[in-house]
Design a protein around this motif. Structure first.
Motif, PDB file in Angstrom:
ATOM      1  N   MET A 173     -11.448  -5.363 -20.636  1.00 59.91           N
ATOM      2  CA  MET A 173     -11.812  -4.043 -21.104  1.00 59.91           C
ATOM      3  C   MET A 173     -11.631  -3.884 -22.734  1.00 59.91           C
ATOM      4  SD  MET A 173      -8.627  -2.289 -18.599  1.00 59.91           S
ATOM      5  CE  MET A 173      -8.846  -1.652 -17.338  1.00 59.91           C
TER       6      MET A 173
ATOM      7  N   PHE B 113     -11.425   4.076 -16.395  1.00 59.32           N
ATOM      8  CA  PHE B 113     -11.054   4.761 -17.530  1.00 59.32           C
ATOM      9  C   PHE B 113      -9.653   4.812 -17.535  1.00 59.32           C
ATOM     10  CE2 PHE B 113     -15.068   6.627 -18.227  1.00 59.32           C
ATOM     11  CZ  PHE B 113     -15.744   5.786 -19.209  1.00 59.32           C
TER      12      PHE B 113
ATOM     13  N   ASP C 293     -20.651   5.047 -26.240  1.00 59.26           N
ATOM     14  CA  ASP C 293     -21.148   4.627 -25.140  1.00 59.26           C
ATOM     15  C   ASP C 293     -22.156   3.536 -25.274  1.00 59.26           C
ATOM     16  OD1 ASP C 293     -21.330   3.789 -22.325  1.00 59.26           O
ATOM     17  OD2 ASP C 293     -22.694   5.551 -21.452  1.00 59.26           O
TER      18      ASP C 293
ATOM     19  N   TYR D 209      -5.812   6.368 -19.498  1.00 59.64           N
ATOM     20  CA  TYR D 209      -5.898   6.702 -20.239  1.00 59.64           C
ATOM     21  C   TYR D 209      -4.251   6.557 -20.570  1.00 59.64           C
ATOM     22  CZ  TYR D 209      -3.626  11.053 -22.275  1.00 59.64           C
ATOM     23  OH  TYR D 209      -2.868  12.040 -23.426  1.00 59.64           O
TER      24      TYR D 209
ATOM     25  N   LYS E  50     -11.208   0.879 -21.124  1.00 59.11           N
ATOM     26  CA  LYS E  50     -12.197   1.393 -20.615  1.00 59.11           C
ATOM     27  C   LYS E  50     -12.796   0.181 -19.527  1.00 59.11           C
ATOM     28  CE  LYS E  50     -17.174   2.841 -20.841  1.00 59.11           C
ATOM     29  NZ  LYS E  50     -18.155   3.498 -21.505  1.00 59.11           N
ATOM     30  N   TYR E  51     -13.475  -0.307 -18.594  1.00 59.97           N
ATOM     31  CA  TYR E  51     -13.705  -1.095 -18.115  1.00 59.97           C
ATOM     32  C   TYR E  51     -14.752  -1.859 -18.795  1.00 59.97           C
ATOM     33  CZ  TYR E  51     -15.993  -4.775 -15.343  1.00 59.97           C
ATOM     34  OH  TYR E  51     -15.980  -6.073 -14.607  1.00 59.97           O
TER      35      TYR E  51
ATOM     36  N   ILE F  24      -7.751   5.055 -24.111  1.00 52.98           N
ATOM     37  CA  ILE F  24      -9.073   4.939 -23.721  1.00 52.98           C
ATOM     38  C   ILE F  24      -9.023   4.027 -23.139  1.00 52.98           C
ATOM     39  CG2 ILE F  24     -11.456   5.309 -21.913  1.00 52.98           C
ATOM     40  CD1 ILE F  24      -9.404   7.903 -22.094  1.00 52.98           C
TER      41      ILE F  24
END
Length: 286
Positions: free
Chosen positions: A52, A2, A125, A4, A17-18, A15
């Motif tokens: 990402m 992550f 998620d 930010y 996120k990969y 955020i």
């Protein structure tokens, strides 16, 4: 992974996120199917060359926030909003694949002299979430975190919407009683049983009766776990009575107990749906 950052334009937090490149297309498809939802955290933007996704930043998640001394009414509000997110998924035939867990329920909250206020709750998620056409199941996937998995996910049996509901029952127990009941430590392993087998045995002792376990065996079909589960059935349910989890948790609201057992029935076909849970008496007035 992550990262930010804060937008200079409006001071909004995000955020990065990969996401594995194999999941990029699937997540874009899910985003399209979930357009218009309010209780599921969706991608705000993508950076394809870096693989990402950009997500809205949330203050906290339920696994941590539940450790505060929250009023029950506030806990119910959080759980009801999270359940609305599951309804939004299931109405579109999307299964979270049994990764419904407390730290995937994101919460924006604030605190002032009047206490904690909840601004927004969303299910997050979706990297392993799957669109499952009606009449089909996901088979052979041991999905989700072992502390929150349904029994059928543990044994790689057919997974569908009821698997998410079982996991959400565990989230509710954590939120109300501050216990992750299947967080089995090394010292709790018995004999030759590994952690997964120990968790399934505990799930049986908390939620199964003979009828439910027999239906579960039919549900998982030709499965290497069947002999072990049959032996447990023959030794544990001679009186044909369900075990009682809540006797271990102290004083429990009767409506809450009823809701949890309805969501955690060992027979996936008999678990209540997300919409039925949303309409349960325990959530009245929320």
């Amino acid at each position: 992974m992550f990262t930010y950052f804060i937008s200079r334009a409006n001071n909004e937090k995000f955020i990065l996120k990969y996401v594995h490149e194999d999941n990029l297309e699937d997540l874009q498809d899910l985003k399209g199917r979930l357009r218009g939802t309010n209780y599921v955290r969706l991608v705000k933007d993508t950076i394809p060359e870096e693989s990402m996704f950009v997500f809205q930043y949330f203050t906290d998640h339920l696994l941590r926030l539940a450790q505060k001394d929250l009023p029950l009414a506030l806990t119910k509000r959080i759980l009801k909003d999270a359940l609305r997110g599951i309804v939004e998924l299931h109405d579109r035939d999307i299964v979270h694949t049994a990764d419904i867990k407390a730290d995937n329920i994101l919460i924006n909250w604030n605190e002032d002299q009047d206490g904690i206020g909840i601004e927004r709750v969303q299910i997050a998620d979706l990297e392993d979430a799957v669109y499952v056409p009606p009449g089909q199941n996901i088979v052979g996937l041991q999905a989700g975190n072992w502390m929150w998995r349904s029994p059928e996910a543990h044994v790689r049996g057919p997974i569908n919407k009821p698997s998410d509901i079982f996991s959400f029952a565990l989230v509710c127990i954590h939120a109300v009683h501050k216990r992750v009941i299947f967080a089995v430590g090394e010292e709790e392993l018995v004999g030759n049983l590994n952690r997964e087998a120990t968790v399934v045995a505990r799930q049986m002792s908390y939620f199964a009766d003979r009828e439910g376990l027999c239906a579960f065996l039919d549900h998982i079909g030709d499965n290497p776990w069947v002999p072990l589960l049959e032996a447990a059935r023959d030794g544990a349910f001679k009186k044909d009575k369900p075990r009682r989890l809540f006797s271990l948790l102290g004083s429990v609201d009767e409506d809450f107990e009823n809701l949890v057992y309805a969501m955690a029935n060992f027979d996936p076909a008999k678990r209540i749906t997300a919409r039925e849970a949303l309409a349960h008496k325990w959530f009245d007035g929320v």
